[in-house]
Design a protein around this motif. Sequence first.
Motif, PDB file in Angstrom:
ATOM      1  N   GLY A  97     -26.242  24.864 155.163  1.00  0.00           N
ATOM      2  CA  GLY A  97     -25.458  26.000 154.021  1.00  0.00           C
ATOM      3  C   GLY A  97     -24.749  24.946 153.008  1.00  0.00           C
ATOM      4  N   LYS A  98     -24.004  25.799 152.311  1.00  0.00           N
ATOM      5  CA  LYS A  98     -23.446  24.899 151.137  1.00  0.00           C
ATOM      6  C   LYS A  98     -22.202  24.206 151.560  1.00  0.00           C
ATOM      7  N   ILE A  99     -21.959  22.803 151.222  1.00  0.00           N
ATOM      8  CA  ILE A  99     -20.744  22.344 151.711  1.00  0.00           C
ATOM      9  C   ILE A  99     -19.930  22.199 150.507  1.00  0.00           C
ATOM     10  N   HIS A 100     -18.685  23.050 150.289  1.00  0.00           N
ATOM     11  CA  HIS A 100     -18.341  23.201 149.084  1.00  0.00           C
ATOM     12  C   HIS A 100     -17.500  21.979 148.521  1.00  0.00           C
ATOM     13  N   THR A 101     -17.484  21.796 147.280  1.00  0.00           N
ATOM     14  CA  THR A 101     -16.868  20.578 146.630  1.00  0.00           C
ATOM     15  C   THR A 101     -15.647  21.263 146.224  1.00  0.00           C
ATOM     16  N   PRO A 102     -14.516  20.924 146.538  1.00  0.00           N
ATOM     17  CA  PRO A 102     -13.184  21.232 146.005  1.00  0.00           C
ATOM     18  C   PRO A 102     -12.889  20.790 144.466  1.00  0.00           C
ATOM     19  N   MET A 103     -12.531  21.549 143.560  1.00  0.00           N
ATOM     20  CA  MET A 103     -12.363  21.268 142.279  1.00  0.00           C
ATOM     21  C   MET A 103     -11.414  20.190 142.023  1.00  0.00           C
ATOM     22  N   GLU A 104     -10.109  20.061 142.793  1.00  0.00           N
ATOM     23  CA  GLU A 104      -9.261  18.962 142.608  1.00  0.00           C
ATOM     24  C   GLU A 104      -9.944  17.603 142.898  1.00  0.00           C
ATOM     25  N   TYR A 105      -9.507  16.588 142.010  1.00  0.00           N
ATOM     26  CA  TYR A 105      -9.699  15.417 142.248  1.00  0.00           C
ATOM     27  C   TYR A 105      -8.878  14.750 143.061  1.00  0.00           C
ATOM     28  N   LYS A 106      -9.313  14.679 144.325  1.00  0.00           N
ATOM     29  CA  LYS A 106      -8.657  13.835 145.319  1.00  0.00           C
ATOM     30  C   LYS A 106      -8.836  12.270 145.711  1.00  0.00           C
ATOM     31  N   GLY A 107      -9.377  11.688 144.531  1.00  0.00           N
ATOM     32  CA  GLY A 107      -9.638  10.291 144.744  1.00  0.00           C
ATOM     33  C   GLY A 107     -11.022   9.834 145.297  1.00  0.00           C
ATOM     34  N   GLU A 108     -12.084  10.896 145.272  1.00  0.00           N
ATOM     35  CA  GLU A 108     -13.398  10.656 145.402  1.00  0.00           C
ATOM     36  C   GLU A 108     -14.364  11.427 144.509  1.00  0.00           C
ATOM     37  N   ARG A 155     -36.003  19.966 140.379  1.00  0.00           N
ATOM     38  CA  ARG A 155     -34.831  19.564 140.022  1.00  0.00           C
ATOM     39  C   ARG A 155     -34.797  18.043 140.642  1.00  0.00           C
ATOM     40  N   GLU A 156     -34.588  17.034 139.688  1.00  0.00           N
ATOM     41  CA  GLU A 156     -34.314  15.955 140.221  1.00  0.00           C
ATOM     42  C   GLU A 156     -32.618  15.880 140.659  1.00  0.00           C
ATOM     43  N   GLN A 157     -32.493  15.392 141.992  1.00  0.00           N
ATOM     44  CA  GLN A 157     -31.272  15.435 142.552  1.00  0.00           C
ATOM     45  C   GLN A 157     -30.459  14.377 142.648  1.00  0.00           C
ATOM     46  N   THR A 158     -30.806  13.241 142.414  1.00  0.00           N
ATOM     47  CA  THR A 158     -29.971  12.183 142.856  1.00  0.00           C
ATOM     48  C   THR A 158     -29.222  11.393 141.719  1.00  0.00           C
ATOM     49  N   GLU A 159     -29.693  11.777 140.289  1.00  0.00           N
ATOM     50  CA  GLU A 159     -29.157  10.918 139.281  1.00  0.00           C
ATOM     51  C   GLU A 159     -28.917  11.883 138.209  1.00  0.00           C
ATOM     52  N   GLY A 160     -28.980  11.441 137.054  1.00  0.00           N
ATOM     53  CA  GLY A 160     -28.490  12.580 135.890  1.00  0.00           C
ATOM     54  C   GLY A 160     -27.257  12.633 135.789  1.00  0.00           C
ATOM     55  N   GLU A 161     -26.581  13.680 135.502  1.00  0.00           N
ATOM     56  CA  GLU A 161     -25.229  13.704 135.112  1.00  0.00           C
ATOM     57  C   GLU A 161     -24.501  14.022 136.433  1.00  0.00           C
ATOM     58  N   TYR A 162     -24.999  13.772 137.589  1.00  0.00           N
ATOM     59  CA  TYR A 162     -24.369  14.065 139.007  1.00  0.00           C
ATOM     60  C   TYR A 162     -24.115  12.486 139.503  1.00  0.00           C
ATOM     61  N   SER A 163     -24.113  11.470 138.378  1.00  0.00           N
ATOM     62  CA  SER A 163     -24.145  10.304 139.180  1.00  0.00           C
ATOM     63  C   SER A 163     -22.557   9.832 139.571  1.00  0.00           C
ATOM     64  N   SER A 164     -21.645  10.732 139.346  1.00  0.00           N
ATOM     65  CA  SER A 164     -20.250  10.404 139.807  1.00  0.00           C
ATOM     66  C   SER A 164     -19.658   9.375 139.211  1.00  0.00           C
ATOM     67  N   LEU A 165     -19.824   9.144 137.672  1.00  0.00           N
ATOM     68  CA  LEU A 165     -19.469   7.835 137.187  1.00  0.00           C
ATOM     69  C   LEU A 165     -18.665   8.516 135.969  1.00  0.00           C
ATOM     70  N   GLU A 166     -17.235   8.480 135.961  1.00  0.00           N
ATOM     71  CA  GLU A 166     -16.329   8.832 135.301  1.00  0.00           C
ATOM     72  C   GLU A 166     -15.329   8.137 135.076  1.00  0.00           C
ATOM     73  N   HIS A 167     -14.681   7.748 133.990  1.00  0.00           N
ATOM     74  CA  HIS A 167     -13.429   6.908 133.985  1.00  0.00           C
ATOM     75  C   HIS A 167     -12.771   7.405 132.594  1.00  0.00           C
ATOM     76  N   GLU A 168     -11.413   7.180 132.670  1.00  0.00           N
ATOM     77  CA  GLU A 168     -10.716   7.131 131.573  1.00  0.00           C
ATOM     78  C   GLU A 168     -10.418   6.048 131.130  1.00  0.00           C
ATOM     79  N   SER A 169     -11.064   5.626 130.060  1.00  0.00           N
ATOM     80  CA  SER A 169     -10.978   4.252 129.411  1.00  0.00           C
ATOM     81  C   SER A 169      -9.685   4.153 128.432  1.00  0.00           C
ATOM     82  N   VAL A 170      -9.297   5.175 127.882  1.00  0.00           N
ATOM     83  CA  VAL A 170      -8.359   5.424 127.022  1.00  0.00           C
ATOM     84  C   VAL A 170      -7.585   6.427 127.490  1.00  0.00           C
ATOM     85  N   LYS A 171      -6.273   6.502 127.232  1.00  0.00           N
ATOM     86  CA  LYS A 171      -5.457   7.648 128.040  1.00  0.00           C
ATOM     87  C   LYS A 171      -6.123   9.031 127.080  1.00  0.00           C
ATOM     88  N   GLY A 172      -6.397   9.978 127.762  1.00  0.00           N
ATOM     89  CA  GLY A 172      -6.885  11.136 127.003  1.00  0.00           C
ATOM     90  C   GLY A 172      -8.210  11.273 126.700  1.00  0.00           C
TER      91      GLY A 172
END
Lengths: 382, 466
Positions: free
Chosen positions: B194-205, B245-262
């Motif tokens: 079934g679907k393992i829900h992803t919580p919206m809040e960013y808990k460090g992962e 649908r390609e499921q392992t890369e694209g926008e879902y790479s989980s690579l995000e960062h805040e280089s400059v504040k904001g």
Amino acid sequence: MMQVLYYAYLLLKAACNTLADSFLPLINLCSLPPPAKYGGRHTVTLIPGDGIGPELLTHVRELFRFCCVPVDFEIVSIDSKSTSDDDMNNAITAIRRNGVALKGNIETNHNLPPSHISRNNILRTSLDLYANVIHCQTLPGVRTRHRDVDIIIIRENTEGEYSSLEHENVPGVVECLKIITRKKSLRIAEYAFNAARQNGRRRVTAVHKANIMKLGDGLFLQCCKEVAAGYPEITFDSMIVDNTTMQLVSKPQQFDVMVMPNLYGSVISNVCAGLVGGPGLVPGANYGKDYAVFETATRNTGKSIANKNIANPTATLLASCLMLDHLRLHGYASMIRKAILATVSETRLHTADLGGQGTTSEVVQSVMREIESKGPRTSEQI
Amino acid sequence: MFCSAVQGEFGRLKRAERFVLRSSALLQTQKARTCLSEVNLSNKIPNVFRSCLLSCFFLCFSPSLLTSYRYVTVVGKHPRYKIAVFLHICGFGDRVSGPPRFQPLGARALSLTAAQSSAEAPPARADSTFKVTMVPGDGVGPELMTAVKEVFKAGDVPVEFEEFHLSEVQNMASEDKLDQVLTSMKGNRVAIKGKIHTPMEYKGELASYEMRLRRKLDLFANVVHVNSLPGYNTRHNNLDLVIIREQTEGEYSSLEHESVKGVIECLKIITREKSRRIAKFAFDYATKKGRKKVTAVHKANIMKLGDGLFLQSCAEIAELYPKIKYENIIIDNCCMQLVQNPYQFDVLVMPNLYGNIIDNLAAGLVGGAGVVPGESYSAEYAVFETGARHPFAQAVGRNIANPTAMLLSAANMLRHLNLEYHSNMVSEAVKKVIKQGKVRTRDLGGYSTTSDFVRAVVANLRYRPV
């Protein structure tokens, strides 16, 4: 400063070479399409061919369904009577996509004009399936005049007499070109010695006619000798083809691995197949660098016995086991092979070519029954 | 020497950048692990030399990957980001290991993730019980799984489920649990989830459990079967689409960062290898099912390099399939065409985010998330689930969820396991119930509960002639 950096860069590059080397094969992969294995199931091209090919390959599919083998067949039929190349191109593209194929023999009509090249040959040369490997072993339960025959024949599959280069310069005089190249001879010799080493074989015999074709077969022999120098644990000797055939019918136990050009390979493989029980028992494999095609060793069309339920399915079934081994499904391969060997040892199921009165379907049913009774079980709680 | 340079440099980067490097799975690769040993560098090496060393290191380390570098435009001026991106490009995120040195003849690698292929499974038999991993997930997942189990029990289906309750929102998730699920999956090779829900809040992962499961098993292809149900009329009837649908890369790479504040940078990664792989999957699927056309969905007019690479890979692979028509369409036009004239499409193939959107859109066309089955494939494993993945937490305990999608997916799973008879039995029973129209759950306009529906399916199972 820049020089220091440059030297440092060179040093780093040299040091990283070993690491980089392991990345290199990825470049080769880029030109090949990705492999066709999804959800654990492989896709294999199936070319039914003519004569007994379609019915025997249907039996193979039945058997695979029965044993839950995770292989899906993509059937590509080739109409041997049509003169257009579309069917062949289709088949070749399908094999390029899937990487592995299982085929029956496609009939080549002698009466068609010489521009109509043998379809099987076109397949082999376009996919560069340069090694034809045939393992002839006496099967237990099949009575033959010779016992303990165990020969691996490695035949160059793409050049030699089968280059399809013939012309008639002067009316009544035909020139047929036999091509032997250094590159391909080295390649096949390398394959033969590698195979001998991997299978723990002691001796490789090159079969030739260099006393007559001094340059042609001479080059082949020379290449084999060069490659043999790199494999000190394997004895290398050579034998002229006429002597070889004589020795084969009198004392076949002396041969271990044999490597040879195309035409001699055709002759010797048929002789050896006859020694172990006939064309219905021996499977053959055609290997290239990127593709592999499996079929019977002697490549018979069997037009006269087609659709009569009397053909021997053993060769085709064993060829499908070779294919499963190639796909690394060794569990299934050994399971089916054991069942086939058990069936072949039962004399009352022998088909007409082995001197019995059994039918193809009886043999296949017996194989299935063997697998059912002796095969492994998936759940532990029995 | 260079390894320690990386270590030293690593310490110099800001927290966010280190985070980026870590999350790009630098240390997952075996080779990288051996390379990055724990040698401490003295900080006396000047900065310039260190950066040069680093760039030299990466230049040598990945000669073949310089080609892929040019497909990424690096946003951000600081050189350290270029290094971070370069590291990812070097494939330290989900790197595939190349084939062994001495490759046997006629054998190209059987799967691009050679490192993941576990020991060969013992041969299966047609008359024994099949073991399948089951992960119920969140929301109505457990109820749907109960439905599947009931139907299987009634139909005498020889499948045994190994259940694992992995859930992020219910605090039942941990690395150990994930490892357990993975081990079970690798043993059984088939799973239903079934679907393992992803919580919206960013808990460090940044990567959710579901994403991590997919990555570890390399489930690169998601197939959603969009078929109109006979007997249930929607605005578009007789629809028959397949969305890949390609499921392992694209926008879902989980690579995000805040280089400059904001200012947040979110990296969308498109690689040639994965695009070719999904394109080949799509065309192979079309060939297997006898489909005539494959349409690639993209936005290459805007993301010229990224989606351009995807399109190029699809076109390359399309050349191997002369009998299948290949087209491409921009995502916005595709969405519009889907709602106006969906019959023009046959098989659609697309990167990750577009796939998510189109899956759900197409599910809506035929009756909603409760009706569309889907599956995920890797080279070795197959995972069966619903097409549009929603936990539907509002319906928990109310017995109103529609089990059709899960039952049809379970039928597909049986077909994958070679149990054709049982598969047909289950899917025909479900379709019969929907056709009869008497028992319909709320999302299809009826008033029945989930258990009513399941009872109706079970009743229809029994009437199948043996």
